[in-house]
Scaffold this active site. Structure first.
Site, PDB file in Angstrom:
ATOM      1  CB  SER A   6      18.963  48.308  66.518  1.00  0.00           C
ATOM      2  OG  SER A   6      19.815  49.410  66.603  1.00  0.00           O
ATOM      3  CE  LYS A  29      22.650  48.603  67.975  1.00  0.00           C
ATOM      4  NZ  LYS A  29      21.998  49.873  68.247  1.00  0.00           N
ATOM      5  CE1 TYR A  74      26.231  48.247  65.424  1.00  0.00           C
ATOM      6  CE2 TYR A  74      26.472  50.050  63.850  1.00  0.00           C
ATOM      7  CZ  TYR A  74      25.792  49.461  64.901  1.00  0.00           C
ATOM      8  OH  TYR A  74      24.670  50.064  65.430  1.00  0.00           O
ATOM      9  CE1 TYR A 110      17.053  51.122  68.921  1.00  0.00           C
ATOM     10  CE2 TYR A 110      15.029  52.137  68.191  1.00  0.00           C
ATOM     11  CZ  TYR A 110      16.131  51.368  67.936  1.00  0.00           C
ATOM     12  OH  TYR A 110      16.302  50.860  66.689  1.00  0.00           O
ATOM     13  CB  VAL A 166      16.713  53.019  62.354  1.00  0.00           C
ATOM     14  CG1 VAL A 166      16.852  53.729  63.659  1.00  0.00           C
ATOM     15  CG2 VAL A 166      18.006  52.509  61.837  1.00  0.00           C
TER      16      VAL A 166
END
Ligand code: GLN
Length: 309
Positions: A65, A68, A193, A245, A263
């Site tokens: 992540s 991102k 992705y 998160y 993660v």
């Protein structure tokens, strides 16, 4: 005050590492579960070019992540905030990062923010290029500029492992496609992705990426303005409100810096005007943040007063 002493950093890393038994390595992407839960490494990069590290800093890990924030910076540069925020919102969420519930219950499947999976997939669908390969190259070239490293790659094994098991992310894409929030081929979006998530760096390289955001988009090693200040500002704001998160509120209180986790166990920190931090500790807590990484950041905050609040 800043941590400019490798020995102190090593002592803090060893203290945090002792808690690795309380966390768990991610296993929903099968290739990630090979990591050892008690690995912990950390690097802190300063604008003057010096860097301090502890643990096995040659160990590479996938961004997951953390990527991102990198793709968000790219689309903000290419399309401007207005067009990006037409597709993805700006609000934090109390739901897990891979939740589908908000897409289903809102009138239009517009993701709440670009740091949850749905929002990040919408961002990835906007990446420029005429094929998956071109899009992945485009992202990797940007990572090369951010890290000042010519040899950046992605881990094929982790990318394939996620691509072949990621049914929930595909569902998020189809929901959004059904409502016209994203266009294009879902398999291609998934390919880009999963490869962007599998880009691998070590904690020193990650600290350098964090430093560029901390320095308002300027890479202090090359003196190049890699992204406009405004783009760095938006990215850092998302790191504060959504970067950890659905534990971003607690993180803001306990540590108080812009940060993004993944993660794999990576955490990138950007202390505005001061330093970039790269951490890799694969033992995760129940939200999916590095348990030992968080502990280490808490120790660093207590000792060096990192919080911007
Ligand atoms: N590749 C991961 C996924 O989509 C990234 C999630 C994460 O790091 N939280 O599930």
């Amino acid at each position: 005050m800043a941590c400019r002493d490798g020995q102190t950093l090593s002592a803090l890393v060893e203290k945090a590492r002792k808690l690795s038994f309380e966390g768990k390595v991610a296993n929903y992407i099968p290739a990630l579960q090979k990591e050892s839960p008690d690995h912990l490494s950390c690097a802190i990069a300063y604008p003057e070019g010096d860097c301090f590290s502890a643990g096995d800093i040659n160990k590479k890990f996938t961004l997951q992540s953390i990527s991102k924030i990198i793709t968000l910076a790219l689309v903000l540069m290419d399309y401007g905030p207005e067009r990006v925020f037409h597709r993805v919102g700006m609000e934090p969420t109390g739901d897990p990062f891979n939740s589908i519930i908000k897409l289903e219950t809102s009138s239009k499947a517009k993701p709440l923010n670009p740091m949850i999976n749905a929002g990040a997939l919408a961002v990835t669908s906007m990446i420029k290029g005429s094929s998956a390969e071109e899009k992945v190259d485009y992202i990797m070239n940007f990572v090369k500029k951010l890290t000042n490293e010519p040899e950046i790659d992605y881990c094929e094994e982790v990318a394939i492992s996620e691509f072949t098991t990621s049914f929930l992310n595909r569902s998020l894409c189809f929901y959004m496609k059904g409502d016209g929030v994203i266009h294009g081929n879902v398999e291609e979006i998934m390919e880009v992705y999963t490869k962007q998530c599998a880009i691998r760096l070590n904690c020193l390289q990650l600290a350098r990426v964090g430093l560029v955001f901390a320095m308002d988009g300027r890479n202090p090693l090359t003196d190049e303005q890699v992204m406009p200040k405004e783009v760095a500002r938006i990215c850092k704001t998302f790191m504060v409100t959504c970067g950890m998160y659905n534990a971003s509120g607690e993180f803001a209180i306990r540590i108080g810096i812009p940060a993004k986790s993944g993660v794999s166990g990576g955490i990138m920190g950007s202390v505005p005007g001061r330093m970039g931090i790269g951490i890799f500790g694969p033992a995760l807590n129940e939200v999916g943040n590095s348990h030992t990484g968080l502990k280490l950041l808490e120790l660093l905050q207590e000792k060096y007063d990192l919080s911007m609040f």
